[in-house]
Each structure stands twice: as C-alpha cells, then as structure tokens.
Design a protein around this motif. Sequence first.
Motif, short mmCIF file in Angstrom:
data_model
loop_
_atom_site.label_atom_id
_atom_site.label_comp_id
_atom_site.label_asym_id
_atom_site.label_seq_id
_atom_site.Cartn_x
_atom_site.Cartn_y
_atom_site.Cartn_z
N LEU A 20 8.18 -5.92 9.68
CA LEU A 20 8.71 -7.17 10.17
C LEU A 20 8.44 -8.52 9.17
CD1 LEU A 20 9.57 -9.18 12.66
CD2 LEU A 20 7.24 -9.01 13.40
N LEU A 21 7.26 -8.50 8.68
CA LEU A 21 6.71 -9.53 7.95
C LEU A 21 7.48 -9.45 6.62
CD1 LEU A 21 2.87 -9.17 8.35
CD2 LEU A 21 4.21 -11.08 9.29
N ALA A 22 7.81 -8.27 5.98
CA ALA A 22 8.68 -8.20 4.52
C ALA A 22 10.11 -8.67 5.07
CB ALA A 22 8.72 -6.61 4.33
N GLY A 23 10.59 -8.55 6.22
CA GLY A 23 12.03 -9.01 6.51
C GLY A 23 11.92 -10.51 6.60
N LEU A 24 10.86 -11.20 6.81
CA LEU A 24 10.77 -12.41 7.07
C LEU A 24 10.26 -13.17 5.54
CD1 LEU A 24 9.01 -12.54 10.60
CD2 LEU A 24 11.40 -13.38 10.02
N ASN A 25 10.14 -12.28 4.68
CA ASN A 25 9.58 -12.61 3.38
C ASN A 25 8.25 -13.19 3.19
OD1 ASN A 25 12.19 -12.31 2.14
ND2 ASN A 25 12.95 -14.29 2.47
N GLU A 26 7.52 -12.81 4.26
CA GLU A 26 6.01 -12.64 4.33
C GLU A 26 5.49 -11.60 3.52
OE1 GLU A 26 4.34 -15.50 5.44
OE2 GLU A 26 5.61 -16.41 6.62
N PHE A 27 5.50 -11.73 2.14
CA PHE A 27 5.08 -10.41 1.33
C PHE A 27 3.86 -10.14 1.30
CE2 PHE A 27 9.35 -11.79 -0.73
CZ PHE A 27 10.09 -10.96 -0.12
N GLU A 28 3.02 -11.21 1.06
CA GLU A 28 1.46 -10.91 0.96
C GLU A 28 0.99 -10.48 2.33
OE1 GLU A 28 -0.71 -14.00 -0.88
OE2 GLU A 28 0.47 -14.37 -2.45
N LYS A 29 1.35 -10.88 3.37
CA LYS A 29 1.10 -10.55 4.60
C LYS A 29 1.44 -8.93 4.81
CE LYS A 29 0.53 -14.99 6.82
NZ LYS A 29 1.03 -16.06 7.92
N GLY A 30 2.71 -9.01 4.57
CA GLY A 30 3.43 -7.44 4.74
C GLY A 30 2.70 -6.41 4.08
N LEU A 31 2.36 -6.76 2.93
CA LEU A 31 1.60 -5.87 1.94
C LEU A 31 0.13 -5.31 2.60
CD1 LEU A 31 2.04 -4.46 -0.74
CD2 LEU A 31 0.99 -6.33 -1.99
N ARG A 32 -0.45 -6.34 3.19
CA ARG A 32 -1.81 -6.02 3.75
C ARG A 32 -1.66 -4.95 4.75
NH1 ARG A 32 -2.93 -11.68 2.79
NH2 ARG A 32 -2.50 -12.37 4.72
N PHE A 33 -0.44 -5.27 5.80
CA PHE A 33 -0.50 -4.21 6.83
C PHE A 33 -0.15 -2.98 6.23
CE2 PHE A 33 -0.38 -7.99 9.24
CZ PHE A 33 -0.93 -7.58 10.52
N TYR A 34 0.62 -2.79 5.12
CA TYR A 34 0.98 -1.45 4.47
C TYR A 34 -0.30 -0.94 4.04
CZ TYR A 34 6.06 -2.62 4.77
OH TYR A 34 7.12 -3.07 5.11
N GLU A 35 -0.87 -1.76 3.30
CA GLU A 35 -2.30 -1.28 2.57
C GLU A 35 -3.40 -0.75 3.86
OE1 GLU A 35 -3.43 -4.60 0.53
OE2 GLU A 35 -2.35 -4.27 -1.15
N LYS A 36 -3.16 -1.51 4.93
CA LYS A 36 -4.28 -1.02 6.27
C LYS A 36 -3.68 0.42 6.69
CE LYS A 36 -7.19 -1.31 9.48
NZ LYS A 36 -8.56 -0.89 9.04
N ALA A 37 -2.34 0.65 6.47
CA ALA A 37 -1.61 1.86 7.17
C ALA A 37 -2.05 2.92 6.26
CB ALA A 37 -0.23 1.77 7.17
N ILE A 38 -1.98 2.71 4.82
CA ILE A 38 -2.40 3.66 3.75
C ILE A 38 -4.15 4.12 3.94
CG2 ILE A 38 -2.73 4.14 1.31
CD1 ILE A 38 0.02 2.55 1.18
N GLU A 39 -4.84 2.90 4.18
CA GLU A 39 -6.16 3.16 4.54
C GLU A 39 -6.42 4.04 5.52
OE1 GLU A 39 -9.69 0.26 5.96
OE2 GLU A 39 -8.73 -0.70 4.45
N ILE A 40 -5.60 3.90 6.61
CA ILE A 40 -5.80 4.81 7.61
C ILE A 40 -5.52 6.34 7.45
CG2 ILE A 40 -5.39 5.35 10.29
CD1 ILE A 40 -5.11 2.00 10.62
N ASP A 41 -4.40 6.31 6.79
CA ASP A 41 -3.74 7.63 6.69
C ASP A 41 -3.16 7.51 5.12
OD1 ASP A 41 -1.89 10.11 6.47
OD2 ASP A 41 -0.92 9.51 8.05
#
Length: 217
Positions: free
Chosen positions: A43-64
């Motif tokens: 959602l954030l990436a689609g809104l060009n909120e790249f830095e915030k979006g990246l943090r959510f992906y990083e959190k997902a990778i941290e979990i799995d």
Amino acid sequence: MDKNQLGIQAMQAGKYEEAAAYFSEAIAENPTEPVHYINFGNLLAGLNEFEKGLRFYEKAIEIDENAATAYYGAGNIYFNQEQFDEARKMYLEALKKGLDESDLYFMIGLSHQNLNQGKLALPYLQRAVELNEEDVEARFQYGLALAGLEMIDEAVEQFQAVIRKDEEHADAYYNLGVAYVFHDKPDLAKEMFESALKYDPGHMLAGHALKLMNSEG
C-alpha cells in the motif's frame, strides 16, 4: 472476512486510508504474521511512500526470512528509486526464497539492463517470456537485450512477435528498422520507421532515422 482481506479490497478500490486502517488492525491482532506487513508495504509503495514501505517489508523479513514477496516488494522500491544494484539483490533473494513468477524474472532482467549488464539480463528476460508469452513488454525488453548483444536475427523475431501482439508498439517498429539497417534492407527499414511515426508521431529517434535515410537518397 478478515481485516487483511478487507484491507486488500479497500486498496483495490482506491480507498487507501481505509486500507491502512484495516492493515493496522490486522497487525495489532496478529503482529507475528508477515503477510500483514507485506500488504501494508505494498500500500505504501503504491502511494510512493518508499521509506515507510521499505520498513514494513524489512519487518516482514525480520519475522520470516523466507517471506519471498517481501524481498520482491523491497526490490520494487529500490528499482523505483533507481537503486538498481540494491533492487537486483532483493529480487535475487526473492528468487532464492522460492518466488518463481514471470514478473520477478522480468525485474531481475531490467535491473541488469539498467546496470549495463546485458549478458546477465538475457536469461532472466528469456525466462520471463517463457513463463508469460503474453507479456509484450517483457518480450520487447528481451528483444532489446538480444540486439544489445548483436544477436540481431533473434532480436528481429522478438520485435516481430511484439508487433503481432501489439500492432501499435512504436518502439518495436523503430528497433526493427534499426535491425533492417544493420542487415542493409533500407526499404524495410524505412517502412518500420514510418510505422513507428504513424503510431507515435513524436518518436524522435524514428523521425531522425527516417530523415537521415531520406537525405541519403
């Protein structure tokens, strides 16, 4: 329907604030589910909120660490910011973690192309076309990669296939014209440049090439 699915539906309907609220609730209810973070990242990436979006992906990778689509999403963010080497690394991680889709191979190929690594791009673009023969843009980029490696006959086949799928693809006509110049077929080349201009009157490269050929008689 769970909050995650409601968030996806809202996102698809363009109701972004509503989608964000659903994804936030989904995370609050189950904070160890990586999919919720990935969808919020999308959602954030689609809104060009790249830095915030990246943090959510990083959190997902941290979990799995095997969350392949999180690496793919992160790759897209890096690609959109023209950080092509970082994008390539993320895409290759997604591949390593089991994601096996045409779009992924296409993006790996494009990353290599943008890094001027045509030989490395070629097998990924070829695989993208094999997995989705209807993907006109993947086939066009595959043709460009072939042409860049001076595999002209193979490139011509791909550009012709692009035009069969999309008869208004001006760039494919232009590149066919270049290939025919290379093969010393001026009449065919002119026809291709004219077709490029027919479908895109502002195609500067085709216009310049045609003007050059006409001035040479």
